[in-house]
Scaffold this motif. Sequence first.
Motif, short mmCIF file in Angstrom:
data_model
loop_
_atom_site.label_atom_id
_atom_site.label_comp_id
_atom_site.label_asym_id
_atom_site.label_seq_id
_atom_site.Cartn_x
_atom_site.Cartn_y
_atom_site.Cartn_z
N ASP A 28 20.59 46.24 -52.02
CA ASP A 28 19.76 46.57 -50.86
C ASP A 28 19.15 47.98 -51.01
OD1 ASP A 28 18.64 46.03 -48.33
OD2 ASP A 28 20.26 47.11 -47.33
N SER A 36 22.49 43.39 -42.50
CA SER A 36 22.13 42.08 -41.94
C SER A 36 20.98 41.46 -42.71
CB SER A 36 21.77 42.22 -40.46
OG SER A 36 22.91 42.50 -39.69
N SER A 37 20.00 42.28 -43.08
CA SER A 37 18.88 41.79 -43.88
C SER A 37 19.37 41.25 -45.22
CB SER A 37 17.87 42.92 -44.10
OG SER A 37 16.90 42.57 -45.06
N ASN A 72 21.25 37.96 -44.72
CA ASN A 72 20.33 36.86 -44.44
C ASN A 72 19.65 36.36 -45.71
OD1 ASN A 72 20.87 36.86 -41.69
ND2 ASN A 72 19.18 38.21 -41.18
N GLU A 107 18.79 41.43 -37.32
CA GLU A 107 18.59 42.62 -38.13
C GLU A 107 18.28 43.86 -37.31
OE1 GLU A 107 15.84 41.74 -41.30
OE2 GLU A 107 16.82 39.81 -41.73
N GLU A 108 18.17 43.72 -36.00
CA GLU A 108 17.90 44.86 -35.12
C GLU A 108 19.14 45.29 -34.36
OE1 GLU A 108 14.61 43.78 -32.67
OE2 GLU A 108 13.18 43.72 -34.33
N TYR A 145 23.16 46.71 -34.73
CA TYR A 145 23.97 47.45 -35.69
C TYR A 145 25.45 47.47 -35.33
CZ TYR A 145 19.32 49.03 -36.95
OH TYR A 145 17.99 49.07 -37.32
#
Length: 325
Positions: free
Chosen positions: A45, A75-76, A79, A181-182, A184
């Motif tokens: 990432d 999270s990104s 996914n 993804e927004e 945390y």
Amino acid sequence: MQNPVNDVLISVIVPVYNAAAYLERCIDSLLQQEESRFEVIFINDGSSDNSLALLQSYAHYPHFHIIDKTNGGVSSARNQGIRASRGKLLCFLDADDFLPASAFATYVRLMQNNIAMVGGESQHFTPQGEPLDFPANTTDTRQLTASAAINDLLYFNPRHGICDKVFRGDVIRQHQLSFNEEIYNFEDLLFVINYLHLQQDRQVIFTQQVVYHYVESTNSATRSALREKHFSFARSFNGMQAFLSAQHSRCYYHLYLKVTSSYIYKALHSDGFSRAFIDEYISLYRRSFKSYFTSGLMFNPWSLYFALFFVSPRLVSRLRRLAQK
């Protein structure tokens, strides 16, 4: 290790971000698994250290797949790993943690057709690999309905993370489940509750066997400097409500109040939070307390604390700070 690439039983999703110091230990624990029918999807990432180079040195393993992407958060990365996965079962591993050799074999043994999810125990370690606790690590299990498992996760035996569990990959892919993804904080629990909501016709098994080795780190969200993004936990809890019924209300609000009061306390004793920002979450706490009260109080010391915090969160926070000193 023998692993026919077309015989993928378990997909393991490993987000990697600047984890070079621990990555080889993580990978070695995968190579030592007793159950070999798995694939590993490593998602680099946007690491700025040599994590990608380390991953590429293992690229000759046919069941290791490496995805390199710009930084988008855990999270990104998860996914993207889900979208690339093929396994019948699906689990998650953080790159600075590692696994006991029996982890996948335990999952496969317990994950029968009528089982939606298996959750196991975690053992905690220092960054140097020294154990910090010694769970029982037995084969004893508890089997619950998916609905009862939700209350178990919320209150009775809270396990809010994602990495000590295994899921059905087809269910996740069929319903296109993903991590928000927004968010945390508590995005893991939101994902699990959503998943269990879809699996009401199956059972959940909790085993006392250790399936995960968690490395304590000063860089985790709970230990790093408090920031406004950490208050996105409220969005996680709001999202959970869509997947809960009346039988979950007490356990849900009990956890919600516990988390909200904790973050209000931290914000009151941290720099960088305006009074208006804190007051917004105090109002949220008070609304949640009223819902908790009407749903039926839990008779435990926390309920008394919640009531006192409802009356005067600032006074309770000052007294708590003095007591800790």
